[in-house]
Design a protein around this motif. Structure first.
Motif, short mmCIF file in Angstrom:
data_model
loop_
_atom_site.label_atom_id
_atom_site.label_comp_id
_atom_site.label_asym_id
_atom_site.label_seq_id
_atom_site.Cartn_x
_atom_site.Cartn_y
_atom_site.Cartn_z
N ALA A 81 0.83 -1.20 0.00
CA ALA A 81 0.00 0.00 0.00
C ALA A 81 0.87 1.25 0.00
N VAL A 82 1.96 1.24 0.77
CA VAL A 82 2.88 2.39 0.81
C VAL A 82 3.50 2.61 -0.57
N LEU A 83 3.97 1.53 -1.20
CA LEU A 83 4.62 1.68 -2.50
C LEU A 83 3.63 2.09 -3.59
N ASP A 84 2.37 1.64 -3.48
CA ASP A 84 1.36 2.10 -4.44
C ASP A 84 1.19 3.62 -4.34
N ARG A 85 1.15 4.13 -3.11
CA ARG A 85 1.01 5.59 -2.93
C ARG A 85 2.24 6.32 -3.44
N VAL A 86 3.43 5.80 -3.13
CA VAL A 86 4.67 6.43 -3.59
C VAL A 86 4.70 6.45 -5.11
N ALA A 87 4.29 5.35 -5.74
CA ALA A 87 4.31 5.27 -7.20
C ALA A 87 3.39 6.32 -7.82
N ALA A 94 12.36 9.70 -8.73
CA ALA A 94 12.02 10.39 -7.47
C ALA A 94 11.34 9.44 -6.50
N GLY A 95 10.46 8.59 -7.00
CA GLY A 95 9.78 7.63 -6.14
C GLY A 95 10.75 6.60 -5.59
N SER A 96 11.73 6.22 -6.40
CA SER A 96 12.74 5.27 -5.93
C SER A 96 13.54 5.86 -4.77
N HIS A 97 13.90 7.15 -4.88
CA HIS A 97 14.61 7.82 -3.79
C HIS A 97 13.74 7.92 -2.55
N LEU A 98 12.46 8.23 -2.74
CA LEU A 98 11.54 8.31 -1.61
C LEU A 98 11.40 6.94 -0.94
N GLY A 99 11.39 5.89 -1.73
CA GLY A 99 11.35 4.54 -1.18
C GLY A 99 12.55 4.24 -0.29
N GLN A 100 13.73 4.74 -0.69
CA GLN A 100 14.92 4.53 0.14
C GLN A 100 14.78 5.23 1.49
N ALA A 103 12.83 3.21 3.80
CA ALA A 103 13.40 1.88 3.97
C ALA A 103 12.65 0.84 3.15
N ALA A 104 12.20 1.25 1.97
CA ALA A 104 11.52 0.35 1.05
C ALA A 104 12.27 0.39 -0.28
N LYS A 105 13.24 -0.47 -0.41
CA LYS A 105 14.07 -0.47 -1.61
C LYS A 105 13.23 -0.92 -2.80
N VAL A 106 13.10 -0.03 -3.77
CA VAL A 106 12.29 -0.33 -4.95
C VAL A 106 12.88 0.41 -6.14
N SER A 107 12.89 -0.23 -7.29
CA SER A 107 13.45 0.40 -8.48
C SER A 107 12.41 1.30 -9.15
N ARG A 108 12.89 2.19 -9.98
CA ARG A 108 11.95 3.10 -10.68
C ARG A 108 11.06 2.33 -11.65
N SER A 109 11.60 1.29 -12.28
CA SER A 109 10.77 0.51 -13.21
C SER A 109 9.69 -0.27 -12.46
N THR A 110 9.99 -0.71 -11.25
CA THR A 110 8.97 -1.39 -10.45
C THR A 110 7.85 -0.42 -10.10
N ARG A 113 5.66 -0.05 -13.01
CA ARG A 113 4.83 -1.25 -13.17
C ARG A 113 3.66 -1.23 -12.18
N LEU A 114 3.91 -0.73 -10.98
CA LEU A 114 2.83 -0.64 -9.98
C LEU A 114 1.73 0.31 -10.45
N ILE A 115 2.12 1.41 -11.08
CA ILE A 115 1.12 2.37 -11.57
C ILE A 115 0.26 1.71 -12.65
N ARG A 116 0.90 0.98 -13.55
CA ARG A 116 0.14 0.34 -14.63
C ARG A 116 -0.83 -0.70 -14.09
N ARG A 117 -0.48 -1.31 -12.97
CA ARG A 117 -1.31 -2.35 -12.38
C ARG A 117 -2.53 -1.78 -11.65
N LEU A 118 -2.42 -0.53 -11.16
CA LEU A 118 -3.52 0.08 -10.41
C LEU A 118 -4.71 0.32 -11.33
N LYS A 119 -5.89 0.18 -10.75
CA LYS A 119 -7.10 0.42 -11.51
C LYS A 119 -7.36 1.92 -11.59
N GLY A 120 -7.76 2.38 -12.74
CA GLY A 120 -8.10 3.79 -12.91
C GLY A 120 -9.53 4.03 -12.47
#
Ligand SMILES: [Zn+2]
Length: 154
Positions: A81-87, A94-100, A103-110, A113-120
């Motif tokens: 849920a946190v990463l969905d909001r960050v994405a 910028a989101g990848s840096h915010l994830g760091q 303490a949620a290591k996540v790549s920018r491409s991930t 991908r999370l944004i594309r997965r979310l329902k509009g």
């Protein structure tokens, strides 16, 4: 952190029949929300069950923990849920840096991908169409008739 599930019977996600027949056990490693700035990892011991219904399309299924796991997820539901909001707020680098920072290591491409997965937002098909719905460009209305002509007013 180590945890294990305790439910005796688990419902099949396809047919809903409760099953007690354990097929196998394994450990899922889940990344969850950070605790005091430290990344949290959960080694969750889960079971795979055989469906009790003979003619069910799902022969075996893995148990899920409400509020913690979801199918094929490698993160806890809270972390997801946190990463969905960050994405959504700051995708990409910028989101990848915010994830760091969180303490949620996540790549920018991930994150992308999370944004594309979310329902509009849900689209509603109109039942009745008016003249305005056929204007090729907003604000372009014929001078004599008031109807859309598709041409620019001069
Ligand atoms: Zn089933």
């Amino acid at each position: 952190m180590r945890a294990r599930t305790a439910a005796e019977r688990v419902a099949c996600p396809v047919c809903g029949t409760a099953s007690v027949r354990v097929h196998s056990r394994y450990v899922r490693r889940l990344a969850d929300s950070a605790f005091r700035g430290c990344p949290a990892l959960i080694d969750l011991r889960v079971r795979r069950f055989r469906c009790a219904q003979q003619d069910c399309a799902q022969a075996t299924f893995a148990e899920q923990v409400d509020g913690l796991t979801f199918r094929h997820g490698r993160r806890g539901a809270g972390m997801q849920a946190v990463l969905d909001r960050v994405a959504v707020m700051a995708a990409g680098r910028a989101g990848s840096h915010l994830g760091q920072v969180l303490a949620a290591k996540v790549s920018r491409s991930t994150l992308l991908r999370l944004i594309r997965r979310l329902k509009g937002p849900e689209r509603v098909t109109p039942r009745v169409l008016g003249v305005d719905e056929f204007a090729p460009r907003k604000g372009h209305i014929g001078a004599e008739t008031g109807f859309c002509t598709g041409q620019r007013n001069r």
